[in-house]
Design an enzyme around this catalytic site. Structure first.
Site, PDB file in Angstrom:
ATOM      1  N   GLY A 241       0.753  -1.213   0.035  1.00 21.78           N
ATOM      2  CA  GLY A 241       0.099  -0.096   0.171  1.00 21.78           C
ATOM      3  C   GLY A 241       0.769   1.217  -0.028  1.00 21.78           C
ATOM      4  N   GLU A 278       4.016  -6.438   1.841  1.00 25.76           N
ATOM      5  CA  GLU A 278       3.697  -6.847   0.467  1.00 25.76           C
ATOM      6  C   GLU A 278       3.491  -5.725  -0.676  1.00 25.76           C
ATOM      7  OE1 GLU A 278      -0.242  -8.447   1.076  1.00 25.76           O
ATOM      8  OE2 GLU A 278       0.331 -10.008   2.338  1.00 25.76           O
ATOM      9  N   GLY A 280       3.502  -3.462  -3.887  1.00 21.99           N
ATOM     10  CA  GLY A 280       3.442  -3.683  -5.221  1.00 21.99           C
ATOM     11  C   GLY A 280       3.741  -2.327  -5.769  1.00 21.99           C
ATOM     12  N   ARG A 281       2.813  -1.134  -5.813  1.00 20.66           N
ATOM     13  CA  ARG A 281       3.200  -0.048  -6.533  1.00 20.66           C
ATOM     14  C   ARG A 281       4.336   0.603  -6.171  1.00 20.66           C
ATOM     15  NH1 ARG A 281      -1.409   3.131  -7.625  1.00 20.66           N
ATOM     16  NH2 ARG A 281      -2.465   2.069  -5.968  1.00 20.66           N
ATOM     17  N   ARG A 317      -5.948   3.324 -15.387  1.00 19.11           N
ATOM     18  CA  ARG A 317      -6.137   3.981 -14.218  1.00 19.11           C
ATOM     19  C   ARG A 317      -6.825   5.329 -14.282  1.00 19.11           C
ATOM     20  NH1 ARG A 317      -2.503   5.350 -10.984  1.00 19.11           N
ATOM     21  NH2 ARG A 317      -3.496   4.599  -9.216  1.00 19.11           N
ATOM     22  N   TYR A 321     -10.075   5.439 -12.352  1.00 20.74           N
ATOM     23  CA  TYR A 321      -9.863   6.230 -10.932  1.00 20.74           C
ATOM     24  C   TYR A 321      -9.567   7.482 -11.021  1.00 20.74           C
ATOM     25  CZ  TYR A 321      -8.095   1.307  -9.874  1.00 20.74           C
ATOM     26  OH  TYR A 321      -8.120   0.112  -9.850  1.00 20.74           O
ATOM     27  N   CYS A 347     -13.943   3.956 -28.400  1.00 19.09           N
ATOM     28  CA  CYS A 347     -14.925   4.902 -28.463  1.00 19.09           C
ATOM     29  C   CYS A 347     -15.736   4.832 -27.021  1.00 19.09           C
ATOM     30  CB  CYS A 347     -15.778   4.097 -29.324  1.00 19.09           C
ATOM     31  SG  CYS A 347     -15.301   3.885 -31.036  1.00 19.09           S
ATOM     32  N   GLU A 348     -15.087   5.689 -26.366  1.00 16.15           N
ATOM     33  CA  GLU A 348     -15.673   6.009 -25.099  1.00 16.15           C
ATOM     34  C   GLU A 348     -15.404   7.429 -24.688  1.00 16.15           C
ATOM     35  OE1 GLU A 348     -17.163   3.685 -22.299  1.00 16.15           O
ATOM     36  OE2 GLU A 348     -16.792   1.844 -23.424  1.00 16.15           O
ATOM     37  N   TYR A 375       0.204  -1.357 -11.970  1.00 20.09           N
ATOM     38  CA  TYR A 375      -1.561  -1.397 -12.533  1.00 20.09           C
ATOM     39  C   TYR A 375      -1.541  -0.969 -13.793  1.00 20.09           C
ATOM     40  CZ  TYR A 375      -1.445  -2.658  -7.471  1.00 20.09           C
ATOM     41  OH  TYR A 375      -1.224  -3.121  -6.360  1.00 20.09           O
TER      42      TYR A 375
HETATM   43  N1  LLP Z   1      -1.391  -6.966  -0.494  1.00 17.34           N
HETATM   44  C1  LLP Z   1      -2.520  -7.013  -0.802  1.00 17.34           C
HETATM   45  C2  LLP Z   1      -3.499  -8.027  -0.140  1.00 17.34           C
HETATM   46  C3  LLP Z   1      -3.376  -6.365  -1.802  1.00 17.34           C
HETATM   47  O1  LLP Z   1      -4.457  -6.359  -1.870  1.00 17.34           O
HETATM   48  C4  LLP Z   1      -2.598  -5.551  -2.806  1.00 17.34           C
HETATM   49  C5  LLP Z   1      -3.277  -4.532  -3.554  1.00 17.34           C
HETATM   50  C6  LLP Z   1      -1.248  -5.213  -2.299  1.00 17.34           C
HETATM   51  C7  LLP Z   1      -0.583  -6.127  -1.388  1.00 17.34           C
HETATM   52  C8  LLP Z   1      -0.432  -4.116  -3.044  1.00 17.34           C
HETATM   53  O2  LLP Z   1      -0.417  -3.002  -2.904  1.00 17.34           O
HETATM   54  P1  LLP Z   1       0.327  -1.802  -3.416  1.00 17.34           P
HETATM   55  O3  LLP Z   1       1.732  -1.761  -2.550  1.00 17.34           O
HETATM   56  O4  LLP Z   1       0.535  -2.011  -4.582  1.00 17.34           O
HETATM   57  O5  LLP Z   1      -0.458  -0.425  -3.101  1.00 17.34           O
HETATM   58  N2  LLP Z   1      -5.780  -1.256  -9.264  1.00 17.34           N
HETATM   59  C9  LLP Z   1      -5.325  -0.249  -8.178  1.00 17.34           C
HETATM   60  C10 LLP Z   1      -4.731  -0.711  -6.928  1.00 17.34           C
HETATM   61  C11 LLP Z   1      -5.514  -1.895  -6.274  1.00 17.34           C
HETATM   62  C12 LLP Z   1      -4.518  -2.277  -5.252  1.00 17.34           C
HETATM   63  C13 LLP Z   1      -5.204  -3.617  -4.637  1.00 17.34           C
HETATM   64  N3  LLP Z   1      -4.381  -4.365  -3.732  1.00 17.34           N
HETATM   65  C14 LLP Z   1      -4.700   1.051  -8.696  1.00 17.34           C
HETATM   66  O6  LLP Z   1      -4.243   1.065 -10.157  1.00 17.34           O
HETATM   67  O7  LLP Z   1      -4.454   1.946  -7.914  1.00 17.34           O
END
Ligand code: LLP
Length: 420
Positions: A241, A278, A280-281, A317, A321, A347-348, A375
């Site tokens: 997150g 965990e 991601g981003r 995105r 969002y 076409c949107e 993402y």
């Molecule tokens: N762990 C779990 C259980 C999660 O659900 C997520 C993301 C992560 C880790 C990784 O989170 P991060 O570090 O990437 O924030 N598609 C959306 C983001 C959805 C995130 C869902 N869960 C976007 O493009 O902003």
């Protein structure tokens, strides 16, 4: 930070040592470009802050699941956070180890559980009682004990976009805080489950540390109760997150974030427990960009449009969002900029990538859409029968095509017409 992998050299945007003009010429557009150095730097920032502590990093595969990208992390010794059997298959194909995988997600199928158990993942993060029942039954079939954490919904506000906040009462995620202790009792009594930890994930693109500390305090309160009930908790999974800079956001530095979380857990007297992150981003987001070419400039009565060859199908995105991604010309022109909405060919009306951007551009120019490493490609689609973009990893002076552009033929090769 990672943004520095993409800089203008003599007026031309480069990815590490490679001109993005050369990349577009060789691989076409739209094109996802990732920097190995930037991926490595962001991952290492986590790894360094965890070194010497009982802490581990599980890269969230959902943010960027390209095999080449996962392999960069696997070579660095990363663990992974997965949410499907498909993501498990990718991790294994990319050289990741099942024993460093945590399996998250609110709706795991029995088949996915079977595969993950057989592979030997380190933990299932379970989100409901029916899911516990299913996992217990699947483990019984195989004569195994499934390692389990419960994902608790701590009901804290991560102060981010409502679509990506996941730790509030109104969200579908996790086990309600008030039900947690009882759910742990039930899990501990199931013969084919081995309760090992506790987990949460409060949202995404979080730019402050305080919501994490609030969530952790809630979890630690529970840990004491669960252990009083006779179930030891070995690890705390604080989820992902952490946010990145898309525009003017100022998230905490990764190292500071990790150290603050670990110090907080230690100061609360729980330093003997292992901690999982965990992300991601924050490990992939600013390590990638989307290259696109301007097809037409279309002046309008109220707005000027730059119609480009990338669309919401490539980067969802903004449409989903209203997310902001910086957009910059690959070649810097010494001309007065005009204000454009940068839009795709789909076409949107929702098919836009950036609004009211001041750009000095001409038809045929290349644009870089920044912060697209997380993402981005993973959320792309084939709507309008648009082949998905190619993906390239740049490493120093070399560029590696890690996923070729799809062809139209591939898109319908498995479809058939009626026999009569
Ligand atoms: N762990 C779990 C259980 C999660 O659900 C997520 C993301 C992560 C880790 C990784 O989170 P991060 O570090 O990437 O924030 N598609 C959306 C983001 C959805 C995130 C869902 N869960 C976007 O493009 O902003």
């Amino acid at each position: 930070m990672s943004q520095s992998a993409f800089t203008h050299v003599d007026g031309v945007l480069h990815a590490e040592g490679v001109s993005t003009v050369a990349l577009a010429d060789e691989f076409g557009t739209p094109l996802y470009v990732y920097s190995r150095a930037a991926l490595t730097e962001a991952y290492e920032a986590y790894a360094r802050a965890c070194a010497g502590r009982r802490a581990s990093v599980h890269v969230a595969v959902k943010a960027n699941s390209n095999l080449g990208v996962l392999n960069v992390f696997a070579r660095l010794g990363a663990g992974f956070d997965i949410v499907s059997g498909g993501e498990l298959a990718r991790v294994l194909a990319a050289g990741g180890k099942a024993e460093n995988v945590v399996f998250s997600g609110v709706g795991k199928s029995a088949d996915e559980m079977r595969e993950a158990l057989k592979a030997g993942v380190s933990c299932f993060n379970v989100e409901s009682i029916p899911e516990l029942d299913r996992l217990d039954a699947v483990a019984a079939e195989q004569g195994l004990k499934a390692p389990v954490s419960l994902r608790i919904n701590p009901d804290v506000d991560p102060k981010t976009h409502p679509y990506i906040s996941t730790g509030l009462k109104a969200n579908k995620f996790g086990i309600a805080f008030d039900d947690a202790r009882e759910t742990y009792r039930r899990a501990a009594a199931m013969p084919h489950l081995e309760v090992t930890g506790i987990a949460c994930h409060i949202g995404s693109q979080i730019t402050e540390i305080s919501p994490y500390l609030d969530a952790i305090d809630r979890l630690l309160e529970l840990v004491d109760q669960i252990e009083a009930d006779g179930t030891p908790i070995h690890h705390i999974d604080v989820g992902g997150g952490l946010g990145i800079t898309y525009n003017d956001e100022a998230p905490p530095d990764i190292g500071l974030f990790v150290r603050t979380v670990l110090d907080h857990i230690e100061a609360r007297g729980h330093g003997h427990r292992a901690v999982c992150f965990e992300p991601g981003r924050s490990v992939t987001g600013n390590a990638g960009l989307l290259l696109t070419r301007v097809e037409f400039l279309k002046p309008g009565e109220e707005k000027n449009f730059a119609i480009v060859d990338a669309a919401m199908t490539d980067l969802a995105r903004p449409a989903m969002y209203q997310a902001f991604h910086a957009i910059e010309p690959v070649l810097l022109r010494n001309e007065t900029p005009s204000v454009y909405d940068v839009v795709g060919p789909v076409c949107e009306s929702g098919d836009w990538l950036g609004r009211d951007r001041s750009l000095a551009i001409a038809a045929g120019d290349l644009l870089a859409i920044r912060s697209a490493g997380a993402y981005g490609f993973v959320m792309s689609s084939n709507y309008n029968t648009r082949p998905r973009a190619a993906e390239v990893i740049v490493d120093g002076d070399n560029a590696y095509l890690v996923r070729p552009r799809e062809t139209v033929r591939e898109l319908f090769q498995n479809e058939t017409v009626l026999p009569r």
